[in-house]
Design a protein around this motif. Sequence first.
Motif, short mmCIF file in Angstrom:
data_model
loop_
_atom_site.label_atom_id
_atom_site.label_comp_id
_atom_site.label_asym_id
_atom_site.label_seq_id
_atom_site.Cartn_x
_atom_site.Cartn_y
_atom_site.Cartn_z
N SER A 14 6.97 41.21 79.95
CA SER A 14 7.25 41.64 81.14
C SER A 14 8.16 40.53 81.98
O SER A 14 8.67 40.72 83.00
CB SER A 14 5.71 41.66 81.86
OG SER A 14 5.23 40.61 81.49
N ASP A 15 8.10 39.37 81.29
CA ASP A 15 8.96 38.14 82.04
C ASP A 15 9.86 37.27 80.89
O ASP A 15 9.29 36.71 80.14
CB ASP A 15 7.97 37.17 82.58
CG ASP A 15 8.54 36.20 83.56
OD1 ASP A 15 9.66 35.58 83.13
OD2 ASP A 15 8.16 35.93 84.68
N ILE A 16 11.23 37.66 81.06
CA ILE A 16 11.94 37.04 80.12
C ILE A 16 11.97 35.53 80.03
O ILE A 16 12.18 34.86 78.96
CB ILE A 16 13.51 37.72 80.02
CG1 ILE A 16 14.23 37.68 78.86
CG2 ILE A 16 14.28 37.17 81.06
CD1 ILE A 16 13.69 38.66 77.81
N GLU A 17 11.75 35.06 81.27
CA GLU A 17 11.83 33.41 81.17
C GLU A 17 10.45 32.80 80.79
O GLU A 17 10.58 31.89 80.23
CB GLU A 17 12.23 32.97 82.57
CG GLU A 17 13.72 33.23 83.26
CD GLU A 17 14.78 32.78 82.12
OE1 GLU A 17 14.45 31.31 81.67
OE2 GLU A 17 15.77 33.25 81.77
N TYR A 55 13.22 41.78 74.71
CA TYR A 55 13.88 42.05 75.92
C TYR A 55 12.91 42.65 77.04
O TYR A 55 11.74 42.74 76.86
CB TYR A 55 14.57 43.73 75.41
CG TYR A 55 13.68 44.56 75.03
CD1 TYR A 55 13.39 45.47 75.73
CD2 TYR A 55 13.42 44.69 73.56
CE1 TYR A 55 12.40 46.68 75.23
CE2 TYR A 55 12.55 45.77 73.11
CZ TYR A 55 11.83 46.66 74.06
OH TYR A 55 11.33 47.70 73.77
N PRO A 56 13.44 42.36 78.17
CA PRO A 56 12.63 42.61 79.46
C PRO A 56 12.40 43.91 79.63
O PRO A 56 13.08 44.86 79.48
CB PRO A 56 13.33 41.94 80.59
CG PRO A 56 14.80 41.99 80.20
CD PRO A 56 14.61 41.96 78.81
N THR A 118 -1.73 35.40 71.62
CA THR A 118 -0.84 36.47 72.23
C THR A 118 0.23 35.52 72.95
O THR A 118 0.22 34.37 73.27
CB THR A 118 -1.62 37.27 73.29
OG1 THR A 118 -2.17 36.34 74.15
CG2 THR A 118 -2.57 38.10 72.75
N ASP A 119 1.24 36.04 73.31
CA ASP A 119 2.54 35.51 73.87
C ASP A 119 2.27 35.82 75.51
O ASP A 119 1.33 36.38 75.72
CB ASP A 119 3.93 35.90 73.65
CG ASP A 119 4.20 37.35 73.97
OD1 ASP A 119 3.57 37.96 74.64
OD2 ASP A 119 5.26 37.84 73.78
N PRO A 120 3.06 35.20 76.45
CA PRO A 120 2.48 35.43 77.85
C PRO A 120 2.51 36.82 78.25
O PRO A 120 1.88 37.11 79.46
CB PRO A 120 3.91 34.47 78.54
CG PRO A 120 4.26 33.49 77.63
CD PRO A 120 4.20 34.17 76.20
#
Length: 130
Positions: A14-17, A55-56, A118-120
């Motif tokens: 959801s958020d690439i940064e 990818y976002p 989990t990732d962010p």
Amino acid sequence: MINSTKAFSSFSVSDIEKARDFYQNTLGLEVNKIPMGENGILEIQIAGGAKVMIYPKPNHIPATFTVLNFPVDDLEKTVDELISRGVKFEQYDLGPMKTNEKGIVRGEGYGPDIAWFTDPAGNIIGVMQS
């Protein structure tokens, strides 16, 4: 045909940064940002030359399964290191698949020793004893 190409895996966030910060700074992976579209995409370099594309996606929904696994030589040490970097491991109690206090499932004949986090964006990542 496709049997002569180098395949790669990809998944959305959801958020690439936030993803870049997590994969690069928390997990310590080599992450390259590739200009593409509005926010760009990430290319994660995995040991052995493999690459994963992230990818976002504005309407991202986390996968309900493991999207990426990392085999490690010492699972206990890896889990401890990731905990010290702020990673929170998942807790499961699904019959024979019950995690210990650190989040490690002991395979004991039905699979490898493994732990998930989990990732962010909520995607499930695994580390497993190699």
